[in-house]
Design a protein around this motif. Structure first.
Motif, PDB file in Angstrom:
ATOM      1  N   MET A 209       3.165   3.631   5.631  1.00  0.00           N
ATOM      2  CA  MET A 209       4.610   3.743   5.778  1.00  0.00           C
ATOM      3  C   MET A 209       5.023   3.546   7.236  1.00  0.00           C
ATOM      4  O   MET A 209       5.938   2.759   7.541  1.00  0.00           O
ATOM      5  CB  MET A 209       5.083   5.110   5.288  1.00  0.00           C
ATOM      6  CG  MET A 209       6.576   5.356   5.472  1.00  0.00           C
ATOM      7  SD  MET A 209       7.050   7.066   5.120  1.00  0.00           S
ATOM      8  CE  MET A 209       6.199   7.917   6.461  1.00  0.00           C
TER       9      MET A 209
ATOM     10  N   VAL B 230      -3.237   5.316  -3.320  1.00  0.00           N
ATOM     11  CA  VAL B 230      -4.114   5.517  -2.158  1.00  0.00           C
ATOM     12  C   VAL B 230      -3.993   6.967  -1.714  1.00  0.00           C
ATOM     13  O   VAL B 230      -3.051   7.672  -2.091  1.00  0.00           O
ATOM     14  CB  VAL B 230      -3.732   4.557  -1.010  1.00  0.00           C
ATOM     15  CG1 VAL B 230      -3.935   3.111  -1.434  1.00  0.00           C
ATOM     16  CG2 VAL B 230      -2.291   4.785  -0.580  1.00  0.00           C
TER      17      VAL B 230
ATOM     18  N   ARG C 265      -1.371   6.411   2.786  1.00  0.00           N
ATOM     19  CA  ARG C 265       0.020   6.117   2.433  1.00  0.00           C
ATOM     20  C   ARG C 265       0.961   6.422   3.595  1.00  0.00           C
ATOM     21  O   ARG C 265       1.904   5.671   3.863  1.00  0.00           O
ATOM     22  CB  ARG C 265       0.413   6.941   1.204  1.00  0.00           C
ATOM     23  CG  ARG C 265       1.750   6.576   0.614  1.00  0.00           C
ATOM     24  CD  ARG C 265       1.891   7.190  -0.766  1.00  0.00           C
ATOM     25  NE  ARG C 265       3.168   6.844  -1.374  1.00  0.00           N
ATOM     26  CZ  ARG C 265       4.236   7.624  -1.332  1.00  0.00           C
ATOM     27  NH1 ARG C 265       4.165   8.806  -0.724  1.00  0.00           N
ATOM     28  NH2 ARG C 265       5.364   7.257  -1.900  1.00  0.00           N
ATOM     29  N   ARG C 266       0.700   7.507   4.297  1.00  0.00           N
ATOM     30  CA  ARG C 266       1.544   7.844   5.437  1.00  0.00           C
ATOM     31  C   ARG C 266       1.384   6.824   6.560  1.00  0.00           C
ATOM     32  O   ARG C 266       2.368   6.400   7.176  1.00  0.00           O
ATOM     33  CB  ARG C 266       1.179   9.243   5.942  1.00  0.00           C
ATOM     34  CG  ARG C 266       2.144   9.800   6.986  1.00  0.00           C
ATOM     35  CD  ARG C 266       1.706  11.176   7.446  1.00  0.00           C
ATOM     36  NE  ARG C 266       1.502  12.083   6.327  1.00  0.00           N
ATOM     37  CZ  ARG C 266       0.316  12.522   5.936  1.00  0.00           C
ATOM     38  NH1 ARG C 266      -0.776  12.130   6.569  1.00  0.00           N
ATOM     39  NH2 ARG C 266       0.212  13.351   4.920  1.00  0.00           N
TER      40      ARG C 266
ATOM     41  N   VAL D 297       0.836  -1.205   0.000  1.00  0.00           N
ATOM     42  CA  VAL D 297       0.000   0.000   0.000  1.00  0.00           C
ATOM     43  C   VAL D 297       0.870   1.255   0.000  1.00  0.00           C
ATOM     44  O   VAL D 297       0.591   2.235  -0.701  1.00  0.00           O
ATOM     45  CB  VAL D 297      -0.945  -0.007   1.218  1.00  0.00           C
ATOM     46  CG1 VAL D 297      -1.704   1.307   1.329  1.00  0.00           C
ATOM     47  CG2 VAL D 297      -1.920  -1.172   1.114  1.00  0.00           C
ATOM     48  N   TRP D 298       1.929   1.228   0.761  1.00  0.00           N
ATOM     49  CA  TRP D 298       2.827   2.391   0.852  1.00  0.00           C
ATOM     50  C   TRP D 298       3.478   2.705  -0.497  1.00  0.00           C
ATOM     51  O   TRP D 298       3.560   3.854  -0.919  1.00  0.00           O
ATOM     52  CB  TRP D 298       3.881   2.095   1.924  1.00  0.00           C
ATOM     53  CG  TRP D 298       4.983   3.108   2.011  1.00  0.00           C
ATOM     54  CD1 TRP D 298       4.958   4.415   1.611  1.00  0.00           C
ATOM     55  CD2 TRP D 298       6.307   2.865   2.531  1.00  0.00           C
ATOM     56  NE1 TRP D 298       6.164   5.016   1.856  1.00  0.00           N
ATOM     57  CE2 TRP D 298       7.019   4.091   2.418  1.00  0.00           C
ATOM     58  CE3 TRP D 298       6.938   1.764   3.076  1.00  0.00           C
ATOM     59  CZ2 TRP D 298       8.333   4.218   2.832  1.00  0.00           C
ATOM     60  CZ3 TRP D 298       8.247   1.901   3.496  1.00  0.00           C
ATOM     61  CH2 TRP D 298       8.934   3.118   3.377  1.00  0.00           C
TER      62      TRP D 298
ATOM     63  N   SER E 275       2.503   1.653  -3.540  1.00  0.00           N
ATOM     64  CA  SER E 275       1.639   1.605  -4.717  1.00  0.00           C
ATOM     65  C   SER E 275       1.403   2.989  -5.317  1.00  0.00           C
ATOM     66  O   SER E 275       1.307   3.133  -6.528  1.00  0.00           O
ATOM     67  CB  SER E 275       0.302   0.959  -4.354  1.00  0.00           C
ATOM     68  OG  SER E 275      -0.412   1.785  -3.438  1.00  0.00           O
ATOM     69  N   GLY E 276       1.275   4.019  -4.471  1.00  0.00           N
ATOM     70  CA  GLY E 276       0.974   5.353  -4.968  1.00  0.00           C
ATOM     71  C   GLY E 276      -0.445   5.519  -5.458  1.00  0.00           C
ATOM     72  O   GLY E 276      -0.745   6.487  -6.160  1.00  0.00           O
TER      73      GLY E 276
ATOM     74  N   ILE F   4      -7.750   3.430   3.264  1.00  0.00           N
ATOM     75  CA  ILE F   4      -7.630   3.207   1.820  1.00  0.00           C
ATOM     76  C   ILE F   4      -8.892   3.646   1.095  1.00  0.00           C
ATOM     77  O   ILE F   4      -8.835   4.209  -0.005  1.00  0.00           O
ATOM     78  CB  ILE F   4      -7.333   1.721   1.540  1.00  0.00           C
ATOM     79  CG1 ILE F   4      -5.916   1.377   2.007  1.00  0.00           C
ATOM     80  CG2 ILE F   4      -7.497   1.392   0.068  1.00  0.00           C
ATOM     81  CD1 ILE F   4      -5.578  -0.083   1.870  1.00  0.00           C
TER      82      ILE F   4
END
Length: 288
Positions: free
Chosen positions: A226, A217, A222-223, A211-212, A214-215, A280
């Motif tokens: 991470m 979301v 994304r944060r 998910v982090w 993929s770019g 998400i």
């Protein structure tokens, strides 16, 4: 009233003089260069030549009748323009010369426009052409071949064995073990609860990492992915270190501090997984 010449071919100056003479007869004076440009639909050079010819004819005719006077042209007040306005009008001769000397420029591909689209004169007048731009292998026509991902399976197999055995061993040292999940329904069915540690924590770490990176979301998701990815990997590494230290020291029961942290891992994984799934599907404005 005379009609302006309409043709798609360049008209010689000699053929334009009669039309200019007719316009001068209507106006009663020699028309200005700007008036000739608009009426004859020609460039500045040809209008200047016609204007000079009309001045010469009118001067010759007037000199015969009145030798003591000289004729000069008077520009129309409503059609007086600045020099910058006249120079902006391209002449037919210049256009023909440009088309003969400069070959037609190929259209700029969509992937090569970039900053050149802001300066169209650079490509139109031969300053910089899209063909002169440095291109990469993908832009030069070579097809991009996807990178094979099967080596990851070979890398993951030994890591899976080591991580699985470490978490299961640490789970047994912290009280995880064989349980009967369906008492009264299937008493003979048993499961070792220690397997919940590698399945839960490592699976979530892999999912959050995807998910982090993929770019696709929202920024908030994304944060969070991470931070939770790094946290999960750090906890997984600490769990492996703790198990091997305890096993090397011959300890059969882990200290209460380690037991407390390991016991909270399934709950933490559940909370992080639910939160990430919610983020998400949440838009930036907060609506679903």
């Amino acid at each position: 009233m005379s009609t302006p010449l309409r043709t798609s071919y360049p008209v010689p100056v000699e053929d334009l003089i009669p039309a200019g003479r007719s316009l001068a007869a209507e106006l009663g004076e020699v028309p200005s260069q700007n008036r000739l440009m608009k009426h004859l639909r020609v460039g500045k050079d040809k209008a200047k030549a016609v204007h000079a010819a009309l001045i010469e004819e009118r001067t010759a005719d007037h000199a015969e009748d009145h030798p003591e006077t000289r004729l000069h042209s008077v520009p129309d007040p409503d059609e007086t323009t600045t020099e910058s306005d006249t120079t902006d009008t391209p002449s037919e001769d210049a256009a023909e010369e440009f088309l003969q000397v400069t070959p037609p420029t190929a259209p700029v591909p969509a992937r090569r426009k970039g900053w050149l689209s802001r300066f169209p004169r650079l490509t139109r007048r031969g300053g910089i052409s899209p063909a002169d731009e440095p291109t990469t292998g993908a832009e030069s026509g070579n097809e991009m071949r996807p990178v094979r991902s099967w080596p990851v399976l070979l890398l993951a197999l030994p890591a899976f064995v080591a991580v699985w055995s470490g978490w299961v061993g640490l789970g047994e040292l912290t009280g995880f073990g064989v349980v009967h999940p369906l008492p009264g329904i299937a008493d003979e069915f048993t499961i070792n609860s220690a397997i919940t540690l590698p399945i839960g924590l490592e699976t979530y770490a892999a999912f959050a990492l995807r998910v982090w990176l993929s770019g696709r979301v929202p920024a908030t998701a994304r944060r969070f992915a991470m931070i939770s990815t790094l946290t999960s990997l750090a906890l997984g590494a600490l769990g492996q270190v703790a198990y091997h230290l305890l096993e090397a020291a011959g300890i059969t029961r882990a200290p209460w501090q380690i037991t407390t942290v390991v016991a909270c891992l399934p709950v933490a994984v559940l909370g992080m997984g639910a939160a990430l799934a919610h983020l998400i599907h949440t838009r930036e404005n907060g609506s679903h």
